[in-house]
Design a protein around this motif. Sequence first.
Motif, PDB file in Angstrom:
ATOM      1  N   THR A  67      16.874  61.026  25.021  1.00  0.00           N
ATOM      2  CA  THR A  67      16.222  61.936  24.081  1.00  0.00           C
ATOM      3  C   THR A  67      16.346  61.341  22.684  1.00  0.00           C
ATOM      4  OG1 THR A  67      16.092  64.234  23.327  1.00  0.00           O
ATOM      5  CG2 THR A  67      18.289  63.338  23.663  1.00  0.00           C
ATOM      6  N   SER A  68      15.854  62.029  21.697  1.00  0.00           N
ATOM      7  CA  SER A  68      15.982  61.533  20.331  1.00  0.00           C
ATOM      8  C   SER A  68      17.419  61.684  19.845  1.00  0.00           C
ATOM      9  CB  SER A  68      15.023  62.271  19.398  1.00  0.00           C
ATOM     10  OG  SER A  68      15.180  63.666  19.509  1.00  0.00           O
ATOM     11  N   LYS A  69      17.775  60.921  18.839  1.00  0.00           N
ATOM     12  CA  LYS A  69      19.142  60.879  18.337  1.00  0.00           C
ATOM     13  C   LYS A  69      19.537  62.179  17.657  1.00  0.00           C
ATOM     14  CE  LYS A  69      22.065  58.166  15.208  1.00  0.00           C
ATOM     15  NZ  LYS A  69      22.069  57.098  14.182  1.00  0.00           N
ATOM     16  N   GLY A  70      20.801  62.525  17.799  1.00  0.00           N
ATOM     17  CA  GLY A  70      21.358  63.742  17.205  1.00  0.00           C
ATOM     18  C   GLY A  70      22.257  64.406  18.230  1.00  0.00           C
ATOM     19  N   ARG A  71      23.548  64.441  17.963  1.00  0.00           N
ATOM     20  CA  ARG A  71      24.488  64.931  18.970  1.00  0.00           C
ATOM     21  C   ARG A  71      24.174  66.352  19.414  1.00  0.00           C
ATOM     22  NH1 ARG A  71      30.371  63.627  17.513  1.00  0.00           N
ATOM     23  NH2 ARG A  71      29.926  61.713  18.672  1.00  0.00           N
ATOM     24  N   ALA A  72      23.843  67.242  18.472  1.00  0.00           N
ATOM     25  CA  ALA A  72      23.516  68.619  18.839  1.00  0.00           C
ATOM     26  C   ALA A  72      22.291  68.651  19.748  1.00  0.00           C
ATOM     27  CB  ALA A  72      23.262  69.458  17.586  1.00  0.00           C
ATOM     28  N   ARG A  73      21.273  67.891  19.394  1.00  0.00           N
ATOM     29  CA  ARG A  73      20.043  67.832  20.190  1.00  0.00           C
ATOM     30  C   ARG A  73      20.338  67.280  21.583  1.00  0.00           C
ATOM     31  NH1 ARG A  73      17.708  64.863  17.037  1.00  0.00           N
ATOM     32  NH2 ARG A  73      16.656  66.436  15.759  1.00  0.00           N
ATOM     33  N   GLN A  74      21.138  66.243  21.651  1.00  0.00           N
ATOM     34  CA  GLN A  74      21.479  65.633  22.935  1.00  0.00           C
ATOM     35  C   GLN A  74      22.270  66.590  23.818  1.00  0.00           C
ATOM     36  OE1 GLN A  74      22.372  61.737  20.449  1.00  0.00           O
ATOM     37  NE2 GLN A  74      23.011  61.427  22.558  1.00  0.00           N
ATOM     38  N   MET A  75      23.218  67.306  23.239  1.00  0.00           N
ATOM     39  CA  MET A  75      24.024  68.236  24.030  1.00  0.00           C
ATOM     40  C   MET A  75      23.194  69.419  24.508  1.00  0.00           C
ATOM     41  SD  MET A  75      27.830  68.100  22.254  1.00  0.00           S
ATOM     42  CE  MET A  75      27.306  68.582  20.616  1.00  0.00           C
ATOM     43  N   ASN A  76      22.318  69.911  23.675  1.00  0.00           N
ATOM     44  CA  ASN A  76      21.430  70.996  24.091  1.00  0.00           C
ATOM     45  C   ASN A  76      20.522  70.550  25.229  1.00  0.00           C
ATOM     46  OD1 ASN A  76      22.349  72.997  22.328  1.00  0.00           O
ATOM     47  ND2 ASN A  76      20.907  72.435  20.723  1.00  0.00           N
ATOM     48  N   PHE A  77      20.015  69.336  25.135  1.00  0.00           N
ATOM     49  CA  PHE A  77      19.155  68.809  26.195  1.00  0.00           C
ATOM     50  C   PHE A  77      19.937  68.700  27.499  1.00  0.00           C
ATOM     51  CE2 PHE A  77      17.107  65.585  28.747  1.00  0.00           C
ATOM     52  CZ  PHE A  77      15.759  65.892  28.626  1.00  0.00           C
ATOM     53  N   GLY A  78      21.156  68.180  27.409  1.00  0.00           N
ATOM     54  CA  GLY A  78      21.994  68.077  28.597  1.00  0.00           C
ATOM     55  C   GLY A  78      22.276  69.430  29.216  1.00  0.00           C
ATOM     56  N   ALA A  79      22.521  70.426  28.370  1.00  0.00           N
ATOM     57  CA  ALA A  79      22.801  71.781  28.860  1.00  0.00           C
ATOM     58  C   ALA A  79      21.594  72.361  29.594  1.00  0.00           C
ATOM     59  CB  ALA A  79      23.202  72.685  27.702  1.00  0.00           C
ATOM     60  N   GLN A  80      20.393  72.002  29.156  1.00  0.00           N
ATOM     61  CA  GLN A  80      19.183  72.487  29.814  1.00  0.00           C
ATOM     62  C   GLN A  80      19.050  71.916  31.228  1.00  0.00           C
ATOM     63  OE1 GLN A  80      15.984  71.406  27.190  1.00  0.00           O
ATOM     64  NE2 GLN A  80      16.600  72.860  25.596  1.00  0.00           N
ATOM     65  N   GLN A  81      19.596  70.734  31.443  1.00  0.00           N
ATOM     66  CA  GLN A  81      19.521  70.106  32.769  1.00  0.00           C
ATOM     67  C   GLN A  81      20.671  70.528  33.677  1.00  0.00           C
ATOM     68  OE1 GLN A  81      16.648  68.475  32.452  1.00  0.00           O
ATOM     69  NE2 GLN A  81      16.881  68.773  30.228  1.00  0.00           N
ATOM     70  N   ALA A  82      21.715  71.089  33.105  1.00  0.00           N
ATOM     71  CA  ALA A  82      22.950  71.378  33.841  1.00  0.00           C
ATOM     72  C   ALA A  82      22.789  72.517  34.844  1.00  0.00           C
ATOM     73  CB  ALA A  82      24.072  71.699  32.855  1.00  0.00           C
ATOM     74  N   ARG A  83      23.531  72.416  35.937  1.00  0.00           N
ATOM     75  CA  ARG A  83      23.520  73.442  36.974  1.00  0.00           C
ATOM     76  C   ARG A  83      24.847  74.199  37.052  1.00  0.00           C
ATOM     77  NH1 ARG A  83      21.911  69.487  41.740  1.00  0.00           N
ATOM     78  NH2 ARG A  83      23.311  68.201  40.469  1.00  0.00           N
ATOM     79  N   GLY A  84      25.857  73.732  36.354  1.00  0.00           N
ATOM     80  CA  GLY A  84      27.164  74.368  36.432  1.00  0.00           C
ATOM     81  C   GLY A  84      27.246  75.667  35.663  1.00  0.00           C
ATOM     82  N   ASP A  85      28.185  76.525  36.043  1.00  0.00           N
ATOM     83  CA  ASP A  85      28.365  77.792  35.335  1.00  0.00           C
ATOM     84  C   ASP A  85      29.299  77.660  34.140  1.00  0.00           C
ATOM     85  OD1 ASP A  85      30.666  77.395  36.762  1.00  0.00           O
ATOM     86  OD2 ASP A  85      30.647  79.329  37.771  1.00  0.00           O
TER      87      ASP A  85
END
Length: 222
Positions: free
Chosen positions: A56-74
């Motif tokens: 994704t584009s650079k930016g830790r907050a943006r990257q973590m939010n993107f990762g959270a959108q893909q996550a399946r864990g509770d």
Amino acid sequence: MSIIIPVYNEEASIAEVLEHCLKLKGHFEIIVVDGGSQDLTLEKAKRFETISLFKTSKGRARQMNFGAQQARGDILLFLHADTFLPEDAYASILELCKHPEVIGGSFRLIMKDSHPIFKFYKWCSQFSLEFFTYGDHGIFVKTKIFKAINGYKNIDFMEDVEIQKRLRKQGKFKKLKTSVITSNRRFQKNGIYRQLATDVILVVLFKLGISPHRLKQYYPDH
């Protein structure tokens, strides 16, 4: 549980961190989100077939939010790419989060350095306060709570401090008794006391309302 690791030019540590995560006991989903690395970070991460790798584009907050959108864990665990979790990370997080009033928390912190100042860092990290808790401590949060507050704000800096203000209004944000081990590379590069002073001043200025975008210029990625 989902481990989300935002990366940007982390070729020196990413392989070792991923190997360590994969050896931990528990049921983890590991998600790496690259923000446009220009070194061998992606090549090294691709060697691990069981992880999920995104760009994704650079930016830790943006990257973590993107990762959270893909996550399946509770439960979402946000981990820096130079930080190592304790052996009982999975069990200790689950034990803490089984209490309905707990919405998340973090580990304590150990730095890879024997200098006395880092013993003080470790002592401070036991306190569950915004001023003593940062992203390199390994922040974790229940997925439903993360979604309820719309995740990290898309700011250039201090996203780990800002989100805590909103998280702590949702329930108890607790410290675990175990510690993550993280790199001291900024202190090696900039000098221990200079980096310490910079860290404290920047947090205070952020608390006083100075824009994260303005503050970021004094805290480069590496």
